[in-house]
Write an enzyme that holds these catalytic residues in place. Structure first.
Site, PDB file in Angstrom:
ATOM      1  N   HIS B 188       0.736  -1.266   0.190  1.00  0.00           N
ATOM      2  CA  HIS B 188       0.022  -0.099  -0.119  1.00  0.00           C
ATOM      3  C   HIS B 188       0.937   1.289   0.173  1.00  0.00           C
ATOM      4  O   HIS B 188       0.326   2.296  -0.380  1.00  0.00           O
ATOM      5  CB  HIS B 188      -1.050   0.048   1.085  1.00  0.00           C
ATOM      6  CG  HIS B 188      -1.783  -1.184   1.091  1.00  0.00           C
ATOM      7  ND1 HIS B 188      -3.083  -0.720   0.293  1.00  0.00           N
ATOM      8  CD2 HIS B 188      -1.916  -2.606   1.567  1.00  0.00           C
ATOM      9  CE1 HIS B 188      -3.538  -2.210   0.183  1.00  0.00           C
ATOM     10  NE2 HIS B 188      -2.881  -3.038   1.122  1.00  0.00           N
ATOM     11  N   GLU B 431      10.308   6.440 -44.158  1.00  0.00           N
ATOM     12  CA  GLU B 431      11.597   6.302 -43.654  1.00  0.00           C
ATOM     13  C   GLU B 431      12.830   5.943 -44.752  1.00  0.00           C
ATOM     14  O   GLU B 431      13.924   5.844 -44.126  1.00  0.00           O
ATOM     15  CB  GLU B 431      11.498   5.363 -42.393  1.00  0.00           C
ATOM     16  CG  GLU B 431      11.101   3.982 -42.872  1.00  0.00           C
ATOM     17  CD  GLU B 431      10.943   3.137 -41.409  1.00  0.00           C
ATOM     18  OE1 GLU B 431      11.622   3.529 -40.332  1.00  0.00           O
ATOM     19  OE2 GLU B 431      10.475   2.131 -41.662  1.00  0.00           O
ATOM     20  N   ASP B 455      15.122   7.034 -38.963  1.00  0.00           N
ATOM     21  CA  ASP B 455      15.784   6.497 -40.358  1.00  0.00           C
ATOM     22  C   ASP B 455      15.795   7.172 -41.448  1.00  0.00           C
ATOM     23  O   ASP B 455      16.866   7.122 -42.041  1.00  0.00           O
ATOM     24  CB  ASP B 455      15.074   5.340 -40.436  1.00  0.00           C
ATOM     25  CG  ASP B 455      15.439   3.860 -39.636  1.00  0.00           C
ATOM     26  OD1 ASP B 455      17.070   3.892 -39.355  1.00  0.00           O
ATOM     27  OD2 ASP B 455      14.818   2.942 -39.638  1.00  0.00           O
ATOM     28  N   CYS B 502       6.226  10.432 -36.755  1.00  0.00           N
ATOM     29  CA  CYS B 502       6.358   9.509 -35.552  1.00  0.00           C
ATOM     30  C   CYS B 502       7.952   9.431 -35.052  1.00  0.00           C
ATOM     31  O   CYS B 502       8.139   8.953 -33.777  1.00  0.00           O
ATOM     32  CB  CYS B 502       5.673   8.261 -35.524  1.00  0.00           C
ATOM     33  SG  CYS B 502       6.397   7.217 -36.716  1.00  0.00           S
TER      34      CYS B 502
END
Lengths: 88, 545
Positions: B188, B431, B455, B502
């Protein structure tokens, strides 16, 4: 006496919260005795520690046995709790 | 300076003075009693008092840590009422004519052992709950409430372990961090720390209590699980800096959470999160991302000792889709090879792995692996809003082959009677320079593009990402890269597709405006950057110049 076999569906199995829910529900029906049979053990539904200690995991089959009181209604209530995965 | 290490259960930094949490000695003496009934009555009274205390703690916990976490105290109340537990206590009092304290302590020991011997870490942690309720009854029997008063200053609490009720009873405004010698991630203390957003380190070991004393200065790093007792200046300033960064993040969160990704002139853009495993979903949701722009499926392969089965994959995809509750989730198919190697793929060692047998090239030459993944993806598609993205595309014929395989998988699943969402979007990574240059040919074949800038940079500039020696030649803002992105964006839009970024460049807020001017529809960044990018977007004004 009525009974039904259910399968534990919630991912965490019968841990603390489900055990608490079962014991609480069992105490709400003092006229009915609810027993769970799983992993070769017989567990009283109102015994919260027994349920937790049984370590019932996801996928385990549990036979619910209800005797006394409004048997079928009580059984249905418990079956529903299992099927709903204890709200998880 | 003394450095101790445990397991950080909540990433945050705290600096302050230590307060060692002591509890009153709970050791229990065994005494003979004559009046068994009187002893049992005393026990009942103590249990009633314990239940009342728990009721109060439960109410307090409800407010502090929410219903789901407070429920444990409701269960504690039930444990106090537990028949087996009580039968055991009563029978010890009756058969041995001993005091209630002793009977409770012995019963607690037995139940604790029962839980501790279970093969489930969660259940093992429950022995602490038995101990907690038993100590509560014992302290009620001796009319001692067991908890020390705390100082006025905010402190780092050091303890052997903290029982759930002890953590709830602490005055939260005075806690900077928790550090415990024992305990588990299910404890907890861990749950509470996560809820309070304060650092917590558990399992430091016994040396913790030997090394700390009240009032000593310490720095706690919840990210790494380190506690520095009497830290040197360097450590101190380093952690101060990190804490300031955290504060900045919190500020962003408070100011920008729930706000739209919209520029001053009203242009909207989607900001999604990149994640690398199912475990990151929480971070993505917490970051307020509008969806998952890149879910790297490699982790399924990297974490496994053999090809992950369709079922394993299905379960993971389903979970991500369900967790995102209808928000877009773009899952990239297998991108193994190059810098990500997996033994069981038995890939030969290559001179130039970045230019080698990787990603879609593996999928197209070993279609059985690809089909398994596609089956799992399509099966999961009904659980949310799925997009499937293919990496390392260089040609139209590759994409044709991929789409054929997709169609084959879909038809097969339909023949098996499996339900598939008809809203699954298919897209490709841009890419390679090749893909960007022929993006006019590729765009009509897909629903979306997503630019993988890492890339794309490496291939366009002929600079190995892994080679530190050429770092100075890697100009991520190189005009060639930006032109390729712009070209892809135009070709996407001309053909009814949307385009996102991305790669790491999406987090570069000096380029946010440039990207928006190109018409980029979506930026997908790691969860920690979502709000930073949102802030940058909201500062842009595309109507200027």
């Amino acid at each position: 006496m009525v009974s039904k076999v259910v399968t534990v569906v919630n991912a965490e199995g019968m841990h603390m919260r489900p055990a608490g829910m079962i014991a609480k529900a069992a105490k709400e029906h003092p006229d009915s005795e609810v027993v769970m049979k799983a992993n070769g053990k017989e567990i009283k539904a109102k015994a919260v520690m027994q349920i937790m200690a049984a370590g019932i995991k996801k996928g385990t089959e549990v036979e619910l046995v209800v005797s006394g009181g409004d048997e079928q209604a009580v059984l249905d209530e418990f079956v529903k709790m299992f099927e709903d995965g204890f709200g998880e | 300076m003394t450095t101790l290490t445990g397991k950080g259960v909540y990433g945050a930094i705290a600096l302050g003075r230590i307060s060692v949490f002591k509890r009153k000695d709970a050791s229990v003496k065994r005494t003979h009693i004559d009046n068994i009934e009187a002893e049992k009555a005393r026990l009942e009274a103590a249990k009633a008092k314990a239940a009342e205390q728990l009721q109060n703690i439960y109410s307090k916990a409800l407010k502090e840590i929410g219903e789901a976490n407070a429920q444990i105290f409701e269960i504690h109340m039930m444990m106090i009422e537990d028949e087996d537990y009580n039968d055991s206590i009563s029978s010890i009092i009756e058969t041995q004519s001993v005091n209630a304290e002793y009977a409770v302590a012995v019963t607690a020991d037995n139940f604790e052992k029962m839980f501790a011997s279970m093969d489930d870490a969660y259940m093992q942690a429950r022995s602490a709950d038995v101990k907690d309720i038993s100590n509560r009854i014992i302290s009620c029997l001796s009319e001692d409430n067991g908890v020390d008063e705390m100082s006025d200053e905010k402190v780092i609490i050091c303890a052997d372990d903290l029982a759930p009720s002890e953590t709830v009873q602490l005055d939260k405004d005075k806690v900077l961090a928790f550090v415990t010698a024992f305990g588990s991630s299910n404890s907890h203390t861990a749950i509470l720390a996560r809820n309070m957003n304060i650092p917590a380190i558990i399992g430091v070991g016994e040396e913790l209590l030997e090394s700390v004393s009240n009032g000593e200065f310490a720095a706690v790093n919840g990210y790494t699980g380190e506690i520095f007792i009497n830290p040197d200046e360097e450590t101190k300033s380093c952690l101060e800096k990190k804490r300031a960064e955290d504060e900045e993040k919190k500020r962003l969160l408070q100011e920008l959470k729930g706000k739209e990704n919209i520029t001053i002139d009203g242009t909207k853009v989607k900001i999604y999160a990149n994640i690398g495993s199912v475990d990151n979903i929480g971070a993505a949701l917490a970051s307020d991302a509008g969806g998952i722009g890149l879910f790297r499926s490699e982790f399924l392969y990297l974490e496994s000792n053999d090809y992950p089965s369709e079922e394993q994959q299905f379960a993971a995809y389903k979970r991500v889709l369900e967790s995102m509750a209808g928000k877009k989730v773009i899952i990239r198919t297998l991108d193994i090879g190059a810098d990500k190697q997996v033994d069981y793929f038995n890939l030969a060692k290559e001179e130039n792995p970045a230019l080698g047998y990787r990603a879609i090239r593996i999928c197209l030459t070993r279609p059985e692996i690809f089909k398994t993944q596609l089956r799992a993806l399509y099966r999961a598609s009904t659980y949310g809003n799925l997009g499937i993205m293919f990496p390392m595309i260089t040609s139209v014929s590759e994409l044709e082959k991929i789409l054929e395989i997709c169609e084959e998988v879909v038809n097969q699943l339909k023949a098996e009677g499996v339900e598939i969402s008809d809203k699954v979007e298919l897209g490709i990574m841009i890419e390679t320079p090749a893909a960007a240059i022929i993006s006019d040919k590729l765009a009509p074949m897909v629903d979306f593009f997503s630019v993988g800038t890492n890339d794309l940079t490496q291939y366009t500039l002929a600079c190995d990402r892994q080679n530190a020696a050429i770092e100075q030649f890697v100009d991520t803002h190189h005009e060639a890269i930006l032109r390729l992105i712009e070209m892809s964006a135009k070709n996407a839009h001309d053909n009814g597709a949307w385009i996102g970024i991305c790669g790491e460049l999406a987090t570069d807020t000096t380029l946010t405006e440039t990207f928006l001017r190109m018409g980029i529809d979506e930026l997908s960044v790691s969860p920690t950057f979502v709000l930073k990018v949102r802030e940058a977007v909201r500062r842009c004004d595309l109507s200027e110049k």
